[in-house]
Design a protein around this motif. Structure first.
Motif, short mmCIF file in Angstrom:
data_model
loop_
_atom_site.label_atom_id
_atom_site.label_comp_id
_atom_site.label_asym_id
_atom_site.label_seq_id
_atom_site.Cartn_x
_atom_site.Cartn_y
_atom_site.Cartn_z
N VAL A 280 -8.39 -10.55 0.30
CA VAL A 280 -8.17 -11.98 0.45
C VAL A 280 -7.08 -12.16 1.49
CG1 VAL A 280 -7.38 -14.09 -0.68
CG2 VAL A 280 -8.85 -12.48 -1.92
N SER A 281 -7.38 -12.85 2.56
CA SER A 281 -6.40 -13.05 3.62
C SER A 281 -5.56 -14.29 3.33
CB SER A 281 -7.10 -13.22 4.98
OG SER A 281 -7.67 -12.00 5.37
N ALA A 282 -4.24 -14.12 3.45
CA ALA A 282 -3.30 -15.22 3.33
C ALA A 282 -2.06 -14.82 4.09
CB ALA A 282 -2.97 -15.51 1.87
N GLY A 283 -1.71 -15.57 5.13
CA GLY A 283 -0.56 -15.20 5.94
C GLY A 283 -0.73 -13.82 6.52
N ASP A 284 0.18 -12.90 6.19
CA ASP A 284 0.11 -11.54 6.72
C ASP A 284 -0.72 -10.61 5.84
OD1 ASP A 284 1.58 -12.12 8.93
OD2 ASP A 284 3.49 -11.46 8.11
N GLY A 285 -1.35 -11.15 4.80
CA GLY A 285 -2.16 -10.32 3.92
C GLY A 285 -3.61 -10.25 4.36
N GLY A 286 -4.34 -9.29 3.82
CA GLY A 286 -5.75 -9.11 4.14
C GLY A 286 -6.08 -7.63 4.07
N LEU A 287 -6.95 -7.18 4.95
CA LEU A 287 -7.25 -5.75 5.06
C LEU A 287 -6.24 -5.14 6.02
CD1 LEU A 287 -8.98 -3.27 4.50
CD2 LEU A 287 -10.56 -4.04 6.30
N LEU A 288 -5.43 -4.22 5.52
CA LEU A 288 -4.28 -3.73 6.28
C LEU A 288 -4.46 -2.26 6.66
CD1 LEU A 288 -1.55 -5.65 4.23
CD2 LEU A 288 -2.78 -6.38 6.28
N GLY A 289 -3.72 -1.35 6.06
CA GLY A 289 -3.71 0.03 6.52
C GLY A 289 -4.97 0.81 6.17
N VAL A 290 -5.18 1.89 6.91
CA VAL A 290 -6.30 2.79 6.67
C VAL A 290 -5.82 4.22 6.91
CG1 VAL A 290 -7.16 2.58 9.06
CG2 VAL A 290 -8.72 3.33 7.24
N ALA A 291 -6.30 5.13 6.09
CA ALA A 291 -5.96 6.55 6.21
C ALA A 291 -7.22 7.37 5.97
CB ALA A 291 -4.87 6.95 5.22
N ARG B 286 2.78 -8.94 -3.68
CA ARG B 286 2.19 -9.64 -2.54
C ARG B 286 2.96 -10.94 -2.29
NH1 ARG B 286 -0.46 -14.17 -3.15
NH2 ARG B 286 -1.74 -13.91 -1.30
N SER B 287 2.85 -11.44 -1.06
CA SER B 287 3.37 -12.77 -0.73
C SER B 287 2.57 -13.28 0.46
CB SER B 287 4.86 -12.72 -0.40
OG SER B 287 5.07 -12.18 0.89
N ASP B 288 2.84 -14.50 0.86
CA ASP B 288 2.14 -15.06 2.02
C ASP B 288 2.71 -14.56 3.33
OD1 ASP B 288 0.37 -16.49 0.50
OD2 ASP B 288 1.53 -18.35 0.56
N THR B 289 3.89 -13.93 3.28
CA THR B 289 4.52 -13.52 4.54
C THR B 289 4.69 -12.01 4.67
OG1 THR B 289 6.69 -13.89 3.51
CG2 THR B 289 5.77 -15.69 4.83
N ASP B 290 5.01 -11.31 3.60
CA ASP B 290 5.31 -9.88 3.70
C ASP B 290 4.50 -9.11 2.65
OD1 ASP B 290 7.35 -10.14 5.73
OD2 ASP B 290 8.61 -11.00 4.16
N ASN B 291 3.73 -8.14 3.11
CA ASN B 291 2.88 -7.37 2.22
C ASN B 291 2.90 -5.88 2.48
OD1 ASN B 291 1.22 -9.43 0.50
ND2 ASN B 291 1.24 -10.29 2.55
N GLY B 292 3.83 -5.42 3.37
CA GLY B 292 3.79 -4.00 3.70
C GLY B 292 2.42 -3.66 4.25
N GLY B 293 1.85 -2.54 3.77
CA GLY B 293 0.45 -2.29 4.11
C GLY B 293 0.14 -1.00 4.82
N GLN B 294 1.16 -0.28 5.29
CA GLN B 294 0.87 0.95 6.02
C GLN B 294 0.66 2.10 5.05
OE1 GLN B 294 -0.63 2.53 8.60
NE2 GLN B 294 0.68 1.16 9.81
N ILE B 295 -0.37 2.90 5.28
CA ILE B 295 -0.62 4.10 4.49
C ILE B 295 -0.93 5.24 5.45
CG2 ILE B 295 -1.41 2.89 2.43
CD1 ILE B 295 -4.27 3.46 3.23
N ALA B 296 -0.54 6.46 5.05
CA ALA B 296 -0.78 7.63 5.90
C ALA B 296 -0.61 8.89 5.07
CB ALA B 296 0.18 7.65 7.09
N PHE B 297 -1.40 9.89 5.39
CA PHE B 297 -1.22 11.19 4.76
C PHE B 297 -0.12 11.94 5.50
CE2 PHE B 297 -5.38 10.27 2.99
CZ PHE B 297 -5.26 10.80 1.71
N GLY B 298 0.82 12.48 4.73
CA GLY B 298 1.90 13.25 5.31
C GLY B 298 1.49 14.69 5.56
N PRO B 299 2.34 15.46 6.22
CA PRO B 299 2.06 16.88 6.47
C PRO B 299 1.87 17.68 5.18
CG PRO B 299 3.93 16.13 7.79
CD PRO B 299 3.63 15.05 6.81
N ASP B 300 2.38 17.14 4.06
CA ASP B 300 2.25 17.83 2.78
C ASP B 300 0.93 17.53 2.08
OD1 ASP B 300 2.67 15.20 2.07
OD2 ASP B 300 4.58 15.54 1.08
N GLY B 301 0.10 16.68 2.68
CA GLY B 301 -1.19 16.35 2.11
C GLY B 301 -1.19 15.21 1.12
#
Length: 387
Positions: free
Chosen positions: A115-126, A167-182
């Motif tokens: 659901v998109s609202a402000g900075d929210g929606g479909l964000l990070g991918v890994a 969640r909020s309408d302005t700040d939602n974080g969203g970054q995801i990533a696999f680290g070197p440790d798996g």
């Protein structure tokens, strides 16, 4: 394939030596997969700049255009990339095949859950480290009540593995990533005006989380039963590691300062008491910081000893150089200032180039013909095209 190609110069710290005979060109095959069919880039290497620093040539190619707020980027084993669009909820594949406009852009799937609202929606991918076997990707997205991480096989429905992220309408974080440790790392936002979650050890808000692919605390976390890896963050929008497994993250949304942080297990980065550097020794100061108007950076990527950030309000990239032990050397350098508008997504390609995505098709942006787009940056002294 005939994308627009141009070159610019950027002055970098002297640790990034220029090889005067070097010419840009397609990369050699990489252990991470065959490189995409990219254009041959040709530009002379820069000459020494006054004051003892080195001037470095950067060749820029437009890989894709006509996108709508591209957010996350993660590379597949074949050298192509998965790209998410925040508001359309599409998962795209960019490359490795090409067409007349650049790399071929294919819509793989449009999710119905975000659901998109402000900075929210479909964000990070890994992309799963075992993608060749399990064909699994992970996404971070906003719903009407929370942010969550889910896994899916392309074409299938996402299966949530972590729910209840603030969640909020302005700040939602969203970054995801696999680290070197798996293990899977997740950047979240405090998501409150007063900053009440970042210092609460029982909350996942304002944290970097470290977890298994089942959404459980990863072995070796600071607290065995907790997902929390680091705390005291405002809005984590970028995660990356260097070859020595040092972790870097961007933090945006503070009142006065945008931050690039060197992330250490269990450390507290100060929000909301600290906005940038703090005299309080219980908090960890940023590796580098800038006024908000010049930064508000999202994506972060590492090429050898250079850490790059892509900035929204700053409409530029910042590049910082480090020594072998991770100490900052020289002054941060600007690249692409004001040239392409708001910059958000940033990833180091398997060929040693940087891919950066614009974010102009959103409030605050000033879209031009072709926006949003993905650019490929090749540096004259290393990575892709090194001779």
């Amino acid at each position: 394939m005939s994308p627009r190609v141009r070159s610019v110069s950027v002055v970098l710290a002297a640790t990034m030596a220029v090889t005067s005979a070097c010419a840009f060109g397609p990369p050699d095959p990489d252990v991470g997969g065959a490189p995409p069919n990219l254009p041959t880039l040709s530009a002379p290497a820069g000459s020494a700049a006054p004051g003892g620093d080195d001037e470095q040539e950067v060749a820029i190619a437009e890989l894709a255009k006509g996108l709508d707020v591209p957010w996350g980027m993660a590379f597949l084993p074949d050298g192509g990339a998965l790209v998410t669009e925040r508001d359309t909820h599409r998962i795209l594949q960019v490359g490795p095949q090409s067409d007349a406009d650049g790399l071929k852009v294919t819509e793989l799937q449009r999710l119905t859950e975000p659901v998109s609202a402000g900075d929210g929606g479909l964000l990070g991918v890994a992309v799963s480290p075992k993608y060749a076997q399990d064909k699994t990707v992970y996404v971070y997205y906003t719903t009407a009540t929370d942010n969550r991480v889910a896994k899916l096989k392309i074409g299938g429905r996402p299966a949530p593995v972590l729910t209840g992220l603030p969640r909020s309408d302005t700040d939602n974080g969203g970054q995801i990533a696999f680290g070197p440790d798996g293990y899977l790392y997740v950047g979240t936002a405090d998501a409150t005006e007063a900053g009440t979650l970042a210092q609460n050890p029982k909350s996942t808000g304002g944290k970097i989380l470290r977890m298994t692919t089942a959404g459980k605390p990863a072995p070796g976390n600071p607290v065995k039963t907790s997902l929390v890896w680091s705390s005291g963050h405002r809005n984590v929008l970028g995660l990356a590691w260097d070859s020595s497994k040092r972790m870097y993250a961007t933090d945006a949304g503070q009142a006065t300062t945008g931050e690039l942080n060197l992330i250490t297990k269990g450390k507290n980065y100060g929000w909301p008491a600290a906005d940038g550097d703090s005299p309080d020794a219980t908090f960890t100061n940023p590796l580098a910081s800038w006024p908000v108007k010049d930064s508000s950076c999202a994506g972060v990527a590492v090429l050898e000893r250079t850490i790059a950030t892509a900035c929204l309000l700053g409409r530029r990239m910042w590049l910082v150089s480090t020594t072998g032990n991770g100490t900052l050397i020289g002054q941060p350098r600007e690249l692409l200032k004001g040239e392409y508008g708001r910059l958000r997504g940033l990833a180091a390609g398997p060929d040693g180039s940087l891919w950066v995505a614009t974010s102009n098709q959103e409030p605050g942006g000033e879209p031009k013909a072709g926006d949003d787009r993905i650019l490929r940056l090749v540096f004259s002294d290393g990575g892709a095209g090194r001779s």
